[in-house]
Design an enzyme around this catalytic site. Structure first.
Site, PDB file in Angstrom:
ATOM      1  N   LYS A 112       4.010  -5.161   2.677  1.00  0.00           N
ATOM      2  CA  LYS A 112       4.007  -4.397   3.340  1.00  0.00           C
ATOM      3  C   LYS A 112       4.425  -3.492   4.322  1.00  0.00           C
ATOM      4  O   LYS A 112       4.170  -2.123   5.056  1.00  0.00           O
ATOM      5  CB  LYS A 112       2.282  -3.735   2.664  1.00  0.00           C
ATOM      6  CG  LYS A 112       1.745  -4.504   1.686  1.00  0.00           C
ATOM      7  CD  LYS A 112       2.725  -3.270   0.099  1.00  0.00           C
ATOM      8  CE  LYS A 112       2.671  -3.220  -1.439  1.00  0.00           C
ATOM      9  NZ  LYS A 112       2.619  -5.411  -1.572  1.00  0.00           N
TER      10      LYS A 112
HETATM   11  C1  LIG Z   1       2.091  -5.668  -2.872  1.00  0.00           C
HETATM   12  C2  LIG Z   1       2.887  -6.958  -3.105  1.00  0.00           C
HETATM   13  C3  LIG Z   1       3.214  -7.808  -4.146  1.00  0.00           C
HETATM   14  C4  LIG Z   1       4.136  -6.659  -5.589  1.00  0.00           C
HETATM   15  O1  LIG Z   1       4.652  -6.264  -4.698  1.00  0.00           O
HETATM   16  P1  LIG Z   1       5.504  -4.599  -5.349  1.00  0.00           P
HETATM   17  O2  LIG Z   1       6.528  -3.647  -4.355  1.00  0.00           O
HETATM   18  O3  LIG Z   1       4.407  -4.106  -5.603  1.00  0.00           O
HETATM   19  O4  LIG Z   1       6.440  -5.196  -6.820  1.00  0.00           O
HETATM   20  C5  LIG Z   1       3.600  -9.046  -4.305  1.00  0.00           C
HETATM   21  N1  LIG Z   1       3.553  -9.493  -3.393  1.00  0.00           N
HETATM   22  C6  LIG Z   1       2.873  -9.372  -2.403  1.00  0.00           C
HETATM   23  C7  LIG Z   1       1.957 -10.384  -1.082  1.00  0.00           C
HETATM   24  C8  LIG Z   1       2.112  -7.862  -1.902  1.00  0.00           C
HETATM   25  O5  LIG Z   1       1.065  -7.449  -1.009  1.00  0.00           O
END
Ligand SMILES: *Cc1c(COP(=O)(O)O)cnc(C)c1O
Length: 465
Positions: A112
């Protein structure tokens, strides 16, 4: 470059408005009017280019000329200087034709950060350009988005950030990353409910036109196009490193809200040679079920050891539906209405077939996740977090239908973030461990609220006055 809504009832908007509004006024998600493209020569030139240069080339295609090159470069350079690896998103070879793309080298150790570090700088620039007094960001998180948002926006003047997370359903490290920043412009709120409840609350706030104007509400969830844009970059970086445009690549993506993998789809549309996009889910397998029978039907959320993927309503899936229906917003509106009123909708055979030609889906349950963490460590000497383990498990399963080409599994978090699934022998004491140890002793600041729009509204109004 203009943007249109998946629901077709909002005016076309420019990048800056899309960035600052998050969701379109008709409740839809913004999409570029047409996808830009990469030439083969351009992809080749990315093979040895620094991350920031590839990022600039990608981002420039999505932002109109009212933003100068200098403005974009400053945002990009600032964002990626916060990463602790010079490559920003390094590739690590696991086995023959199997790679991990490490997306966790940012300040809060999940992928993120890649988008959020850029987003906060784009926001600050946009507000400056508009001479705006400020905005209020409300965001729902399954754990990692909130931490990334608070660390990206902390201390920024004129921007208040409120993060809603499901109380008791995130890891202690995730919680502490949100409750330990002491900056007065960022607030963590524990909601009595699931991630989907948090997301529903955010949607209700956005649907309230008067609250929206009063607070200058805006969103940084993965429904914000700028996040998808920022996430296209590492697909391009990885594919170019592995030999694109000459060698095509398969990607396997641990998926929750469908934001990350949708960025991969965008890259494919832009001409990056991607053979397949593998959707990897945990036991919250709505997408796997949809691929099987064409019925999109959310169930109750199951709590797993990969909590950032404990999601049943994959918001960004709406963008894919829009695409598969030939950008027919009428059908998208219909389906969303059926979902609201009947709790599901059925995708016809034709769009299902085109979806299956690009995507494949698989899932991993708890024991498969633990097993994968263990075998990957034993076979490859690499420790992975539970979300990445879901990706590896599914990636290996689906590699059978395409083993000729390099397969890249997106590694979405650092294992130190999820201590419950760590193997005793791998607690290493690297940089992430050190920084996480620090926050374990710091005082926490958080608020608890029921899953009620009314109480949330009162809270927001009090804090932004
Ligand atoms: C948010 C997240 C995901 C999922 O990603 P999306 O874009 O919501 O599909 C997978 N792994 C981690 C560690 C995340 O923080």
């Amino acid at each position: 470059m203009k943007y249109i809504s998946t629901r077709g009832q909002a005016d076309a908007a420019d990048f800056e408005s899309v960035l600052l509004s998050g969701l379109a006024s008709d409740g839809g998600l913004y999409m570029p009017e047409a996808f830009p493209s990469f030439s083969a020569g351009e992809i080749k030139s990315f093979r040895n280019a620094p991350y920031a240069d590839v990022a600039f080339a990608c981002v420039r295609k999505f932002v109109d000329d009212s933003w100068s090159d200098g403005e974009l470069r400053d945002c990009i350079d600032g964002a990626y200087s916060t990463f602790d690896d010079a490559a920003v998103t390094p590739l690590r070879e696991l086995a023959q034709n199997e790679y991990l793309l490490e997306l966790f080298h940012g300040p809060t150790f999940s992928f993120k950060d890649v988008a959020m570090q850029l987003l906060s700088r784009l926001f600050a620039t946009a507000l400056r350009r508009r001479k705006s007094k400020g905005v209020t960001i409300v965001v729902a998180t399954s754990g990692d988005t909130g931490a990334a948002a608070m660390h990206a926006f902390r201390g920024m003047e004129g921007i208040n950030v409120f993060v809603l997370y499901p109380n008791g359903r995130i890891s202690e490290v995730q919680r502490r990353q949100m409750t330990t920043p002491q900056d007065s412009n960022v607030h963590a709120i524990a909601i009595d409910g699931s991630f989907d409840d948090c997301q529903a609350l955010v949607k209700q706030c956005f649907a309230d036109a008067s609250l929206r104007t009063q607070l200058s509400l805006t969103g940084v969830n993965s429904i914000n196009w700028a996040r998808i844009m920022a996430q296209t970059v590492y697909y391009v970086v990885a594919a170019a490193r592995l030999g694109a445009p000459d060698t095509p690549v398969r990607f396997c993506v641990p998926t929750g809200n469908f934001g990350n993998i949708f960025a991969g789809y965008v890259c494919k549309k832009m001409g990056l040679p991607i053979t397949r996009l593998n959707i990897a889910t945990n036991e919250n397998d709505i997408l796997v079920r949809t691929f099987r029978n064409g019925v999109y039907r959310p169930r109750k959320v199951i709590a797993t050891c990969a909590p950032s993927m404990d999601i049943q309503v994959a918001s960004n899936f709406e963008r894919l539906l829009f695409e598969l229906r030939g950008r027919n917003s009428h059908d998208v509106r219909d389906w969303m209405k059926q979902l609201r009123e009947a709790g599901d909708f059925t995708i016809p055979e034709l769009p299902m077939a085109s979806m299956r030609s690009i995507f494949e889906a698989g899932s991993a349950d708890q024991s498969q996740i633990f097993e994968t963490i263990k075998t990957v460590f034993e076979q490859c000497g690499v420790e992975v977090d539970p979300h990445t383990a879901v990706g590896i498990h599914v990636g290996r399963q689906l590699a059978k239908s395409d083993s000729k080409h390099p397969g890249v599994i997106l590694s979405t978090a650092h294992p130190a973030k999820f201590p419950d699934t760590r193997l005793a022998e791998t607690k290493k004491g690297d940089l992430a461990d050190e920084r996480i140890k620090d926050i374990m002793n710091q005082p926490e600041r958080l608020y608890e609220l029921p899953a009620s729009k009314k109480e949330l509204e009162t809270f927001l109004l009090e804090r932004t006055r």
